[in-house]
Design a protein around this motif. Sequence first.
Motif, PDB file in Angstrom:
ATOM      1  N   ALA A 256      -7.455  52.474  22.750  1.00  0.00           N
ATOM      2  CA  ALA A 256      -7.934  51.942  24.029  1.00  0.00           C
ATOM      3  C   ALA A 256      -7.261  50.623  24.380  1.00  0.00           C
ATOM      4  CB  ALA A 256      -9.450  51.767  23.981  1.00  0.00           C
ATOM      5  N   VAL A 257      -6.040  50.413  23.871  1.00  0.00           N
ATOM      6  CA  VAL A 257      -5.281  49.198  24.159  1.00  0.00           C
ATOM      7  C   VAL A 257      -4.105  49.506  25.076  1.00  0.00           C
ATOM      8  CG1 VAL A 257      -3.995  47.267  23.166  1.00  0.00           C
ATOM      9  CG2 VAL A 257      -5.943  48.236  21.924  1.00  0.00           C
ATOM     10  N   GLY A 258      -3.327  50.534  24.727  1.00  0.00           N
ATOM     11  CA  GLY A 258      -2.167  50.901  25.530  1.00  0.00           C
ATOM     12  C   GLY A 258      -0.916  50.149  25.139  1.00  0.00           C
ATOM     13  N   ARG A 259      -0.692  49.995  23.823  1.00  0.00           N
ATOM     14  CA  ARG A 259       0.511  49.333  23.323  1.00  0.00           C
ATOM     15  C   ARG A 259       1.161  50.207  22.239  1.00  0.00           C
ATOM     16  NH1 ARG A 259       1.737  44.463  24.810  1.00  0.00           N
ATOM     17  NH2 ARG A 259       3.179  44.307  23.044  1.00  0.00           N
ATOM     18  N   PRO A 260       2.493  50.167  22.122  1.00  0.00           N
ATOM     19  CA  PRO A 260       3.158  50.975  21.092  1.00  0.00           C
ATOM     20  C   PRO A 260       2.669  50.667  19.680  1.00  0.00           C
ATOM     21  CG  PRO A 260       4.767  50.133  22.657  1.00  0.00           C
ATOM     22  CD  PRO A 260       3.472  49.460  22.982  1.00  0.00           C
ATOM     23  N   GLU A 261       2.401  49.381  19.383  1.00  0.00           N
ATOM     24  CA  GLU A 261       1.981  49.011  18.033  1.00  0.00           C
ATOM     25  C   GLU A 261       0.632  49.638  17.675  1.00  0.00           C
ATOM     26  OE1 GLU A 261       3.697  45.221  20.010  1.00  0.00           O
ATOM     27  OE2 GLU A 261       2.631  47.060  20.591  1.00  0.00           O
ATOM     28  N   THR A 262      -0.297  49.572  18.607  1.00  0.00           N
ATOM     29  CA  THR A 262      -1.621  50.128  18.323  1.00  0.00           C
ATOM     30  C   THR A 262      -1.606  51.656  18.368  1.00  0.00           C
ATOM     31  OG1 THR A 262      -2.120  49.557  20.637  1.00  0.00           O
ATOM     32  CG2 THR A 262      -3.029  48.136  18.912  1.00  0.00           C
ATOM     33  N   TYR A 263      -0.706  52.220  19.180  1.00  0.00           N
ATOM     34  CA  TYR A 263      -0.588  53.682  19.167  1.00  0.00           C
ATOM     35  C   TYR A 263      -0.075  54.166  17.813  1.00  0.00           C
ATOM     36  CZ  TYR A 263       0.202  58.458  20.631  1.00  0.00           C
ATOM     37  OH  TYR A 263       0.141  59.831  20.725  1.00  0.00           O
ATOM     38  N   GLN A 264       0.891  53.474  17.247  1.00  0.00           N
ATOM     39  CA  GLN A 264       1.377  53.850  15.910  1.00  0.00           C
ATOM     40  C   GLN A 264       0.266  53.742  14.870  1.00  0.00           C
ATOM     41  OE1 GLN A 264       4.870  51.544  15.015  1.00  0.00           O
ATOM     42  NE2 GLN A 264       6.222  52.927  16.128  1.00  0.00           N
ATOM     43  N   GLN A 265      -0.555  52.713  14.985  1.00  0.00           N
ATOM     44  CA  GLN A 265      -1.701  52.605  14.086  1.00  0.00           C
ATOM     45  C   GLN A 265      -2.616  53.818  14.233  1.00  0.00           C
ATOM     46  OE1 GLN A 265      -3.423  48.876  15.247  1.00  0.00           O
ATOM     47  NE2 GLN A 265      -1.838  47.644  14.253  1.00  0.00           N
ATOM     48  N   LEU A 288       7.850  54.051  22.848  1.00  0.00           N
ATOM     49  CA  LEU A 288       7.245  54.448  21.584  1.00  0.00           C
ATOM     50  C   LEU A 288       8.290  55.152  20.727  1.00  0.00           C
ATOM     51  CD1 LEU A 288       4.662  54.867  19.809  1.00  0.00           C
ATOM     52  CD2 LEU A 288       4.376  57.058  20.987  1.00  0.00           C
ATOM     53  N   GLU A 289       8.376  54.773  19.460  1.00  0.00           N
ATOM     54  CA  GLU A 289       9.290  55.434  18.537  1.00  0.00           C
ATOM     55  C   GLU A 289       8.516  55.903  17.312  1.00  0.00           C
ATOM     56  OE1 GLU A 289      13.231  54.359  15.866  1.00  0.00           O
ATOM     57  OE2 GLU A 289      12.953  53.387  17.809  1.00  0.00           O
ATOM     58  N   LEU A 290       8.579  57.201  17.036  1.00  0.00           N
ATOM     59  CA  LEU A 290       7.933  57.791  15.869  1.00  0.00           C
ATOM     60  C   LEU A 290       8.903  58.768  15.206  1.00  0.00           C
ATOM     61  CD1 LEU A 290       4.371  58.703  17.244  1.00  0.00           C
ATOM     62  CD2 LEU A 290       4.855  57.021  15.456  1.00  0.00           C
ATOM     63  N   PRO A 291       8.915  58.842  13.877  1.00  0.00           N
ATOM     64  CA  PRO A 291       9.740  59.867  13.218  1.00  0.00           C
ATOM     65  C   PRO A 291       9.282  61.262  13.630  1.00  0.00           C
ATOM     66  CG  PRO A 291       9.008  58.205  11.651  1.00  0.00           C
ATOM     67  CD  PRO A 291       8.223  57.979  12.911  1.00  0.00           C
TER      68      PRO A 291
END
Length: 362
Positions: A256-265, A288-291
Amino acid sequence: MAQEVRGVIAPGKDEPVRVETIVVPDPGPGEAVVQVQACGVCHTDLHYKQGGINDEFPFLLGHEAAGVVESVGEGVTDVAPGDFVILNWRAVCGRCRACLRGRPWYCFDTHNASQKMTLAATGQELSPALGIGAFADKTLVAAGQCTKVDPGVSPAVAGLLGCGVMAGIGAAINTGNVGRGDTVAVIGCGGVGDAAIAGANLAGAARIIAVDIDDRKLELARRMGATHTVNSAQTDPVEAIRDLTGGFGADVVIEAVGRPETYQQAFYARDLAGTVVLVGVPTPEMKLELPLLDVFGRGGALKSSWYGDCLPSRDFPMLVDLHQQGRLDLGAFVTETIQLDEVEKAFERMHAGDVLRSVVVL
């Protein structure tokens, strides 16, 4: 006959808002004029003021609103003058491919009023926030943006269902499909995140983990139904969520933040085959970058939640009923009630994290 009323205007990027006289036209076909009784101060309004949505200034701010229908235009049958309504920003068309498949909450052709409200002094057209513009004594909307609910509910709490509270509850119940006995983590405990916690609680989640960097917000999250809290400024939230779920991760993680860092979390804090729900609103430049192997190997679902995938005609009356039964404390979201000329100060308190919701009462 067109009416002149007060409204809160954002005149330009990052300029202070001000109360101006605006002109509200008579409703045309498919439109309604609503006398606004209360409107919440949502972070989206601040985004408009900062130019984070678009640059179609001046904006008529406000969209989390409830009030009474004053008049309707030709062809309007679902609401009538005197009806108490909550305003929504996605009036469904009933004709697009999503609506025709029986999934109107995904409507691809939502609409607003055709006519424009204007500044009385200059005649300049206003851009109403989310097609509503409810920091005003009265506003013009598409009739489909009006959802009739029990008039016994307080306007100050009913209006919150028009955006943030519905977005959070819907992210848990409609998008995340939280069920009895599930473990749920919510990252970001502002108004939307706390609503997601309340929604997970309503759905019967066994464990609800609230994550934020502000201990004040974490305390509020407990009041909304969180069973555990994690201050991610002090503790790795992914490890903390795994520790609280037997090493597995949560069944549903709501970002519920909308940031790449928190999405990765959120991505790494879910169980195998778990669900991530993005309800926080990112800004256009974020990446956003994810393997890709991790996306494939962990399975499950990565979902975005627009407006909590809600159908206002179905969800608003149900949630009002739950509130009136004492099962959903909408009043807990209201930190303060204010007047129209206090909206700028409310933005400052919001930015400082001092309020969950300020509500303009007219």
